[in-house]
Design a protein around this motif. Structure first.
Motif, PDB file in Angstrom:
ATOM      1  N   GLU A 269       0.828  -1.198   0.000  1.00  0.00           N
ATOM      2  CA  GLU A 269       0.000   0.000   0.000  1.00  0.00           C
ATOM      3  C   GLU A 269       0.867   1.255   0.000  1.00  0.00           C
ATOM      4  O   GLU A 269       2.005   1.231   0.471  1.00  0.00           O
ATOM      5  CB  GLU A 269      -0.924  -0.011   1.219  1.00  0.00           C
ATOM      6  CG  GLU A 269      -1.917  -1.164   1.217  1.00  0.00           C
ATOM      7  CD  GLU A 269      -2.897  -1.085   2.382  1.00  0.00           C
ATOM      8  OE1 GLU A 269      -2.812  -0.115   3.179  1.00  0.00           O
ATOM      9  OE2 GLU A 269      -3.734  -1.979   2.490  1.00  0.00           O
ATOM     10  N   PRO A 270       0.321   2.395  -0.473  1.00  0.00           N
ATOM     11  CA  PRO A 270      -0.984   2.520  -1.127  1.00  0.00           C
ATOM     12  C   PRO A 270      -0.991   1.824  -2.483  1.00  0.00           C
ATOM     13  O   PRO A 270       0.024   1.789  -3.182  1.00  0.00           O
ATOM     14  CB  PRO A 270      -1.158   4.038  -1.269  1.00  0.00           C
ATOM     15  CG  PRO A 270       0.236   4.569  -1.305  1.00  0.00           C
ATOM     16  CD  PRO A 270       1.036   3.685  -0.399  1.00  0.00           C
ATOM     17  N   TRP A 271      -2.129   1.248  -2.851  1.00  0.00           N
ATOM     18  CA  TRP A 271      -2.246   0.467  -4.072  1.00  0.00           C
ATOM     19  C   TRP A 271      -1.948   1.316  -5.307  1.00  0.00           C
ATOM     20  O   TRP A 271      -2.377   2.459  -5.394  1.00  0.00           O
ATOM     21  CB  TRP A 271      -3.651  -0.119  -4.209  1.00  0.00           C
ATOM     22  CG  TRP A 271      -4.182  -0.781  -2.980  1.00  0.00           C
ATOM     23  CD1 TRP A 271      -5.258  -0.387  -2.236  1.00  0.00           C
ATOM     24  CD2 TRP A 271      -3.659  -1.954  -2.349  1.00  0.00           C
ATOM     25  NE1 TRP A 271      -5.438  -1.244  -1.182  1.00  0.00           N
ATOM     26  CE2 TRP A 271      -4.474  -2.212  -1.212  1.00  0.00           C
ATOM     27  CE3 TRP A 271      -2.597  -2.800  -2.614  1.00  0.00           C
ATOM     28  CZ2 TRP A 271      -4.255  -3.287  -0.358  1.00  0.00           C
ATOM     29  CZ3 TRP A 271      -2.364  -3.877  -1.756  1.00  0.00           C
ATOM     30  CH2 TRP A 271      -3.185  -4.116  -0.653  1.00  0.00           C
TER      31      TRP A 271
ATOM     32  N   ARG B 216      -9.811  -3.309  -5.512  1.00  0.00           N
ATOM     33  CA  ARG B 216      -8.855  -4.407  -5.407  1.00  0.00           C
ATOM     34  C   ARG B 216      -9.265  -5.582  -6.273  1.00  0.00           C
ATOM     35  O   ARG B 216      -8.689  -6.661  -6.138  1.00  0.00           O
ATOM     36  CB  ARG B 216      -8.737  -4.868  -3.951  1.00  0.00           C
ATOM     37  CG  ARG B 216      -8.298  -3.798  -2.996  1.00  0.00           C
ATOM     38  CD  ARG B 216      -8.027  -4.422  -1.641  1.00  0.00           C
ATOM     39  NE  ARG B 216      -7.768  -3.424  -0.612  1.00  0.00           N
ATOM     40  CZ  ARG B 216      -7.376  -3.710   0.611  1.00  0.00           C
ATOM     41  NH1 ARG B 216      -7.208  -4.981   0.970  1.00  0.00           N
ATOM     42  NH2 ARG B 216      -7.160  -2.768   1.485  1.00  0.00           N
TER      43      ARG B 216
END
Length: 228
Positions: free
Chosen positions: A203-205, A227
């Motif tokens: 993260e962050p994605w 996701r």
């Protein structure tokens, strides 16, 4: 990277294909000229690996047609014809590289990666986007300067996403470029691999899911990314 292996000796062709897969290079096999032309007409390949002496249209004819198509696809001739005159005629036909049998698989891999870099000369060998640094030659990935260990398949998928430079890549395109023609078009392998890859990068994605379209790399926002 996805390559087409045109080789009429099944054992050798399968050994090459299996060896390339271990290096995260997807490969399809054509055992004769007609099959090669059919696969070239329906699939997008980065490089063609041609044996010159094959049933049907010869490797030389395949090379002529690739050159005439204007696709710019690099050609590596992989053949037992090792005389200087043979090599000269191969290059005159449009071959970009020439490797004689017997050969070492590692050398073939190095030559393929060199051809791929040459083909993509307008892109830097080391690609950077959204805090990622991907080195396709060393097969290394860094996220904000920290090394990320990936499996071969995860690296191959990430390489396709990074090459899109923020553009959307469909699951079908991932299957075409990171797997091979034997991949089940209804499989969820791409979705699963992307999901695991996203977690490995942390993260962050930075891998976003675009509903109904595919996936893309985007600058991290810290919130709101799907996701799927």
């Amino acid at each position: 990277m996805r390559v087409l292996i045109v080789e009429d000796e099944p054992v050798m062709a399968e050994a090459i294909r299996d060896g390339l897969r271990l290096e995260a290079i997807a490969a399809d096999i054509a055992g004769d000229g007609d099959t090669a032309l059919e696969l070239l007409s329906i699939n997008e390949y980065d490089i063609a690996v041609l044996d010159r002496d094959i049933p049907g249209p010869s490797g030389d004819e395949i090379a002529r047609q690739i050159v005439a198509s204007g696709s710019g696809m690099p050609i590596l001739m992989l053949t037992a014809a090792d005389r200087l005159d043979d090599k000269a005629s191969g290059f005159e036909l449009g071959a970009d590289d020439y490797l004689t049998k017997p050969f070492d698989l590692r050398e073939l891999v190095l030559r393929l990666r060199a051809l791929d870099r040459r083909r993509a000369h307008n892109r830097p060998p080391v690609r950077e986007i959204a805090g990622l640094r991907l080195d396709p030659f060393r097969r290394e990935v860094y996220r904000d300067g920290k090394y990320v260990a990936l499996t071969r398949k995860q690296f191959a998928v990430l390489e396709v996403l990074v090459a899109a430079e923020g553009g959307i890549v469909s699951a079908e395109e991932l299957l075409a470029k990171a797997w091979d023609e034997n991949a089940d078009p209804f499989t969820n392998a791409a979705r699963i691999t992307v999901s695991v890859l996203r977690k490995r990068l942390g993260e962050p994605w930075i891998i976003a899911t675009v509903p109904g379209a595919g996936y893309r790399i985007e600058e991290p926002s810290g919130t709101g990314q799907s996701r799927g």
